[in-house]
Scaffold this motif. Structure first.
Motif, mmCIF file in Angstrom:
data_model
loop_
_atom_site.group_PDB
_atom_site.id
_atom_site.type_symbol
_atom_site.label_atom_id
_atom_site.label_comp_id
_atom_site.label_asym_id
_atom_site.label_seq_id
_atom_site.Cartn_x
_atom_site.Cartn_y
_atom_site.Cartn_z
ATOM 1 N N TYR A 1 14.115 16.201 48.259
ATOM 2 C CA TYR A 1 13.636 17.476 47.730
ATOM 3 C C TYR A 1 12.285 17.289 47.049
ATOM 4 O O TYR A 1 12.055 16.285 46.366
ATOM 5 N N ARG A 2 11.417 18.246 47.259
ATOM 6 C CA ARG A 2 10.071 18.161 46.704
ATOM 7 C C ARG A 2 10.096 18.517 45.216
ATOM 8 O O ARG A 2 10.874 19.366 44.785
ATOM 9 N N ALA A 3 9.210 17.863 44.458
ATOM 10 C CA ALA A 3 9.161 18.126 43.023
ATOM 11 C C ALA A 3 7.718 18.187 42.556
ATOM 12 O O ALA A 3 6.912 17.304 42.877
ATOM 13 N N LEU A 4 7.408 19.246 41.820
ATOM 14 C CA LEU A 4 6.100 19.377 41.178
ATOM 15 C C LEU A 4 6.323 19.424 39.673
ATOM 16 O O LEU A 4 7.041 20.287 39.175
ATOM 17 N N ILE A 5 5.721 18.479 38.973
ATOM 18 C CA ILE A 5 5.791 18.443 37.513
ATOM 19 C C ILE A 5 4.401 18.788 37.010
ATOM 20 O O ILE A 5 3.446 18.046 37.246
ATOM 21 N N PHE B 1 17.322 25.157 50.522
ATOM 22 C CA PHE B 1 16.728 24.637 49.281
ATOM 23 C C PHE B 1 15.707 23.545 49.605
ATOM 24 O O PHE B 1 16.021 22.575 50.294
ATOM 25 N N LYS B 2 14.509 23.711 49.074
ATOM 26 C CA LYS B 2 13.423 22.793 49.426
ATOM 27 C C LYS B 2 12.992 21.908 48.257
ATOM 28 O O LYS B 2 12.516 20.790 48.472
ATOM 29 N N GLY B 3 13.045 22.436 47.041
ATOM 30 C CA GLY B 3 12.545 21.629 45.926
ATOM 31 C C GLY B 3 12.433 22.431 44.657
ATOM 32 O O GLY B 3 12.975 23.534 44.548
ATOM 33 N N TYR B 4 11.699 21.858 43.702
ATOM 34 C CA TYR B 4 11.660 22.476 42.374
ATOM 35 C C TYR B 4 10.365 22.133 41.670
ATOM 36 O O TYR B 4 9.687 21.150 42.004
ATOM 37 N N MET B 5 10.042 22.955 40.689
ATOM 38 C CA MET B 5 8.868 22.667 39.861
ATOM 39 C C MET B 5 9.204 22.938 38.396
ATOM 40 O O MET B 5 9.957 23.858 38.070
ATOM 41 N N VAL B 6 8.619 22.094 37.551
ATOM 42 C CA VAL B 6 8.887 22.175 36.110
ATOM 43 C C VAL B 6 7.554 22.079 35.374
ATOM 44 O O VAL B 6 6.756 21.174 35.640
ATOM 45 N N GLY B 7 7.331 23.001 34.447
ATOM 46 C CA GLY B 7 6.106 22.980 33.659
ATOM 47 C C GLY B 7 6.382 22.633 32.210
ATOM 48 O O GLY B 7 7.258 23.238 31.580
#
Lengths: 315, 150
Positions: free
Chosen positions: B65-69, A183-189
């Motif tokens: 942990y990487r995060a893109l908003i 698991f590396k990360g997440y993105m939210v739009g």
């Protein structure tokens, strides 16, 4: 090879898939059948990341993402109306660079179902738990992707789904349940995140976009002291209602886009019903989310009062 | 479905077609019910029990942990002003000050990078469902972020 889940052809599409596609159910807790559609990367599936995509709502299907956003196909409406759409390859599919799982979550949404509809009484924590269980089983079945970089993603109410699920995933890794999950990360739009920050976001947005006048803006700022979240001052309520009254008929999901009216909606409704939102609707619901104010509910539109998340309205 | 201003006709037709359901190994309508873009099943009762997500973001980003908003900047449903504000509120050091980002040689939006691998970006001209409105730009930021490139 997942012969029982491979999608070999799709009605409406004549051609060769650019990558393998799979779909089916993962059953958790014995009677929660969660539906997924998995698209392998068109580039290098064995090394490209695996991304889980979740639409929001709560209660909205991730096929919204598959059909309308970044899935492998563009859907052209069928002719005549009502016939099956025609599918073309989407050059901007997110599967061009990643393996992507579209999951209908929680149970009761989209194609996911349970014979026991008491399972449809659900919340944020249970959704995160169930989706985590789904992931564990999914990676067991598709174990060849277990070591790929793994990301969570989603939009709208998935602003809640994604961080809560990510916490479950991290806890599972730390507890040694799945120590090697990459698991590396997440993105939210455009994600729902926090009642205060989200609740205070609307007024500056609509002012900056020119949807309310300077006078209306200055009045609401003064009446609410610049804080619209959980503000129970009657003057603030009245000024806020003035703001909300500016949006009748506006497409709140993209203020530049037209508001689509279904073929049998507006024209068939009596005038009195069309005016419900403008004339009879009280202050937009402000005390449901988290039991506290959440003041950016959808304005009434021409064909009746609605809320941003219609499922909440039904509660 | 009751979702205002949104046409879900194509998806509704396709996903309720028996041949499509069979092709994708989905149960028929008689078992799984009709597909709706957002469920209208009266038994679907969702409880918002987790509260603010900010503590989750703090924990996850501090864990590395990487995060893109990302935010379509013409969405009024969950406006970018809220996402910009809460990401800023975390107080992380700014590692990439506010600037435009490009796709196909044009300004596609703006971004601010923070410590702890948190990035906030806007997508210019996009609505709530970013990739629906700006598919090329969406693929651009999606692929660059996954690859860790600028």
């Amino acid at each position: 090879i997942h012969e029982d889940t491979i999608v070999s052809s799709l009605p409406g599409f004549n051609g060769t898939f650019p990558s393998n596609q799979y779909a089916g159910y993962v059953t958790i807790d014995g009677d929660k059948n969660l539906f997924y559609y998995f698209v392998e990367s068109e580039r290098n599936p064995s090394e490209d990341p695996v991304v889980l995509w979740l639409n929001g709502g709560p209660g909205c299907s991730s096929f919204d993402g598959f059909v309308y956003e970044h899935g492998p196909f563009n859907f052209e409406p069928g002719q005549p109306n009502g016939s099956l759409p025609i599918l073309h390859l989407n050059p901007y599919s997110w599967s061009t660079v990643s393996n992507i799982i579209y999951l209908d979550s929680p149970v009761g949404v989209g194609l996911s179902y349970s014979q026991n509809e008491s399972n449809y009484n659900i919340g944020d924590y249970q959704t995160a738990e169930d989706t985590h269980s789904f992931l564990l089983q999914w990676f067991e079945e598709y174990s060849e992707f277990f070591s790929n970089p793994f990301y969570l993603s989603g939009e709208s109410y998935a602003g809640v789904y994604v961080p809560t699920l990510a916490s479950q995933v991290v806890a599972g890794i730390q507890a040694g349940v799945v120590p090697n999950l990459n698991f590396k990360g997440y993105m939210v739009g455009n994600g729902v995140t926090d009642p205060m920050y989200d609740g205070n976001a609307l007024v500056p947005f609509v002012h900056g976009m020119g949807l309310i006048s300077d006078d209306i803006y200055q009045n609401v700022v003064a009446a609410c002291n610049g804080s619209y979240y959980n503000n129970n001052d009657p003057n603030c309520d009245a000024s806020y209602q003035t703001v909300m009254n500016c949006f009748n008929g506006l497409n709140i999901y993209d203020i530049l886009e037209p508001c689509y009216h279904g073929s049998d909606s507006v024209t068939s409704l009596p005038v009195s019903f069309k005016q419900l939102g403008a004339t009879e609707r009280p202050l937009p619901v402000r005390k449901r989310m988290f039991g506290r104010a959440w003041p950016y509910w959808a304005p009434a539109v021409e064909d009746g009062p609605v809320t941003l998340w219609p499922q909440l309205d039904s509660q | 479905s009751g979702v205002p201003c949104v046409s879900d006709e194509v998806a509704t037709i396709w996903l309720n077609n028996p041949a499509v359901r069979e092709a994708i190994h989905a149960q028929p309508v008689s078992v799984a019910g009709p597909w709706e873009i957002c469920t209208t099943n009266s038994n679907f009762n969702y409880n918002h029990d987790a509260g603010s997500m900010i503590p989750y973001h703090v924990n996850l980003t501090n864990e590395g942990y990487r995060a893109l908003i990302f935010s379509g900047d013409h969405d009024m449903c969950v406006p970018f002003t809220g996402s910009e504000a809460w990401t800023r509120s975390l107080g992380y050091a700014i590692t990439d000050p506010w600037r435009s980002w490009l796709s196909v040689g044009q300004v596609a939006g703006y971004l601010q990078g923070y410590a702890h691998n948190l990035t906030f970006i806007t997508v210019k001209g996009a609505g709530h469902t970013v990739a629906e409105y700006k598919p090329q730009q969406a693929l651009a930021f999606f692929s660059r972020w996954l690859e860790g490139t600028s």
